[in-house]
Design an enzyme around this catalytic site. Structure first.
Site, PDB file in Angstrom:
ATOM      1  CD  GLU A 122      -2.179   1.284   2.114  1.00 22.81           C
ATOM      2  OE1 GLU A 122      -3.214   2.016   3.213  1.00 22.81           O
ATOM      3  OE2 GLU A 122      -3.512  -0.163   2.696  1.00 22.81           O
ATOM      4  CG  ASP A 123       1.418   3.095   2.921  1.00 26.03           C
ATOM      5  OD1 ASP A 123       0.614   3.231   2.151  1.00 26.03           O
ATOM      6  OD2 ASP A 123       0.986   2.825   4.051  1.00 26.03           O
TER       7      ASP A 123
END
Length: 721
Positions: A122-123
């Site tokens: 996600e990051d």
């Protein structure tokens, strides 16, 4: 970023510590942050930053291979390097904290590996394919399950659709939700730097969705802390008052719970029962609830006595000793060992009273039960592992999977039918607000898990899905019941299904549907059939009514029979009467339902119709006294008939089944049936039946009278039946 930062200047709620056998101090994440800044350790050497994770993991799994954890930390640390939380700590402290929470609960290595990597896709630039290549398909699936959907793609629907995706993933592997719950707990612990309105928004979603999921998955250790954190954010004044009560009680010189615990230890020592006796303080929300229920709190209200033993049998031994040697409060006894809760919880609950009137609750369970009570599904390990030899099996031969409980299966079923994110989101919150489950039994030996308050409508859609549109009635514990009947735990439900492909649900069913699956299915059908009949036409009668699969119900008005030679055709298979009145249509009166060889007479009514009555029908005398002339009628050649019968009986189990079986053996086809509510132990039944030959009627009535409990059977004689 998926994790939020700590505000060191904003003190969070301080919950009372729950004693554990191997309690550990909370890890200093700032120290872990400094360790993370030093970078990964030499190859094959466990980094200092995950030393506490490894220690907690080995406490539950002494033989665990730590190499996957080392490699996962190295990838996570290098990927998140340079990213900082709002508190100024390295971002890697968040996945480390989440992993430590799960390790303390006893999660197995695959879950911890995925937890360390849960924010990388996600990051960071790490892809799911890379995770899968380095750590395998299971870790890839878990990481994918907790990865949020992008707002740029989904807009306002991103949050509900992310939860929908996560729940579907949880249906295949419950470890997905375990990671999400630990992730939310750490974010709630570190929510202090967020704006108050964002804190409130996150706290409300936690309250409405995550806490009920933690409860259903049995992860009480996470659920109780989440409740306290939400309580502090959404109700700060009540939280402060509750905290003050707890602090004041802690400062007391006497502790009645400690005294009762000592007395319990003495009783068990005398009985030679090996047990660990602890005081289990209530968390903030629990104290608040007790205060609202009881008003002024006494010393024993701030906690419970927890007794841990080695074997199941010892639990009952402890119970017997406490009830013998102390003063039990019998009304407080509950056996969740023989009948576990739907979230895997097992324990004996009882209470004992002191001489001063204070009552202490006592929980009795084994050490293994306590582990499951705290960690729920997390304590079950890997759901992909092969089943044990003694694995329980369901009635239909399938393996009972404790990681896929009934409530989750129902949720996954109805979410597929939710047409849009808003409907899904609101329905999910409503579904999760139903916090108690009942079990009802099917005649074939299967079971249905339903929320408390569910009705026969809910049972129909739980068992048959959208085929439940054809449901025409139900029997509950052998007795005919309306579809609106609320079911109780342990009821046996037989759903009566029609065979007409044009069967349709009633709009009125929405008032009785308690589960989202039932409501969504009914609403979807009504939306696609806007011209459907209203509740007056589509719903069953107020009494319990069942109808034969292939025949329409008998109308409340007269039943048409065969007309005179020049009249229209009669309803097929019915007994027929004829008249010499030219052009007349002949109908059998519904008030007395005449059949051959009854003596009959007729009366001309409007529309060129002649109604046929038995000569002893009370309606005949009324019409004659009103000046209406009778018309000659006679029976035709057809011998089949339809007749309405009354049965008067005393109430007893299985009476309805015995009565309908006796009728079927005499060749009667039950077209419709009504059972009135019992009055003074007596029950009145009304049956409309189709017979192939009217000559069978006397034998049918005799067979009905011979059923034990039936004291009278008669023909319909009352207008309006």
């Amino acid at each position: 970023m998926s994790a939020e930062a700590t505000n060191p200047a904003s003190p969070g709620p301080v919950a009372p510590t729950v004693p554990r056998r191997k309690a550990r101090p909370r890890i200093d994440l700032r120290r872990l942050g400094r360790a993370a800044l030093l970078g990964p350790a030499a190859r094959d050497r466990l980094p200092d930053a995950i030393g506490h994770v490894a220690e907690a993991h080995r406490a539950h799994h002494p033989d665990a291979d730590l190499e996957p954890l080392r490699r996962a930390y190295v990838l996570a640390e290098s990927s998140h390097r340079g990213q900082m939380r709002k508190s100024g700590e390295p971002y890697i402290t968040h996945p480390l904290a989440v992993t430590l929470i799960l390790a303390e609960l006893g999660a197995e290595t695959t879950t911890l590996t995925a937890s360390l990597l849960h924010d990388t896709v996600e990051d960071t630039d790490v892809t799911l394919d890379q995770v899968g290549e380095q750590f395998g398909a299971e870790v890839r699936y878990l990481v994918d399950g907790v990865t949020k959907l992008e707002k740029v793609d989904y807009g306002a629907a991103a949050e509900p659709e992310t939860f929908r995706k996560m729940l579907v993933a949880t249906g295949n592997d419950v470890r997905v939700m375990s990671i999400k719950l630990a992730d939310r707990l750490h974010n709630m612990r570190t929510l202090g730097v967020m704006r108050p309105e964002k804190q409130a928004r996150i706290a409300k979603v936690t309250r409405d969705v995550l806490i009920p999921l933690a409860e259903r998955l049995g992860v009480q250790a996470l659920k109780t802390e989440l409740e306290d954190l939400v309580f502090a954010i959404l109700h700060p004044e009540e939280y402060a008052r509750t905290r003050e009560m707890i602090v004041d009680n802690t400062a007391r010189s006497d502790d009645p719970l400690a005294e009762i615990a000592d007395e319990v230890r003495g009783v068990l020592r005398e009985a030679d029962i090996t047990a660990e006796v602890l005081i289990r303080p209530r968390h903030f929300v629990s104290v608040h609830r007790v205060a609202r229920k009881r008003g002024r709190l006494r010393g024993t209200d701030f906690g419970r006595v927890l007794v841990l033993v080695n074997e199941d049998a010892d639990c009952y031994g402890v119970l017997g000793e406490l009830h013998t040697c102390m003063t039990p409060v019998v009304s407080e006894f509950k056996d969740f060992i023989a009948v576990p809760k739907f979230n895997l919880y097992q324990s004996l609950h009882t209470a004992v009273a002191r001489a001063d009137g204070q009552v202490a609750e006592v929980l009795i369970r084994t050490h293994q039960m306590h582990k499951v009570a705290e960690a729920g599904v997390v304590a079950l390990g890997n759901p992909y592992a092969p089943p044990a030899e003694d694995q329980h099996h369901a009635a239909d031969g399938e393996r009972v999977d404790p990681t896929r409980p009934g409530w989750l299966s129902r949720l996954l079923d109805w979410q597929e039918a939710a047409p849009d994110p808003d409907t899904f989101w609101s329905t999910l919150r409503e579904d999760l607000a139903q916090d108690r489950e009942i079990t009802v039994f099917r005649p074939d030996g299967g079971t249905l898990g339903l929320p408390e308050g569910a009705t026969c409508v809910d049972a129909a859609y739980a068992q048959y899905g959208e085929d439940a549109h054809a449901c025409i009635g139900a029997r509950v514990n052998g007795r005919l019941a309306t579809l609106s009947t609320v079911l109780k735990d342990g009821d046996t439900v037989q759903l009566l299904m029609g065979q007409d492909p044009a069967s349709e649900p009633s709009r009125e069913w929405l008032e009785h549907a308690h589960t989202p699956g039932a409501r969504i299915a009914i609403q979807r059908w009504l939306a696609t059939h806007p011209a459907a009949t209203g509740p007056e036409e589509a719903s069953p009668a107020p009494e319990a009514r069942t109808e034969a699969p292939s025949r329409p119900p008998v109308p409340q008005s007269d039943v048409p029979s065969r007309p005179a030679a020049d009249g229209p055709a009669a309803r097929p298979g019915a007994a027929n009467a004829v008249t010499d009145l030219p052009g007349a249509t002949v109908r059998l009166a519904g008030c007395c339902t005449p059949v051959p060889p009854d003596e009959i007479t007729g009366f001309a009514v409007r529309g060129g119709v002649v109604t046929v009555h038995r000569v002893e029908c009370p309606g005949v005398e009324r019409m004659k006294s009103g000046g209406r002339a009778d018309v000659d009628v006679r029976w035709g050649d057809t011998t089949a008939c339809r007749v309405t019968l009354f049965a008067e009986s005393f109430g007893r189990p299985h009476l309805l089944a015995d009565l309908t079986e006796a009728m079927a053996l005499e060749g009667a086809e039950i077209v419709s049936a009504t059972v009135e509510p019992p009055s003074q132990q007596r029950v009145r039944h009304t049956y409309t039946v189709q017979l192939p030959d009217a000559a069978l009627l006397p034998a049918l009535m005799r067979a009905m009278r011979n059923v034990p409990g039936v004291y009278d059977v008669s023909r319909a004689q009352t207008p309006g039946v």
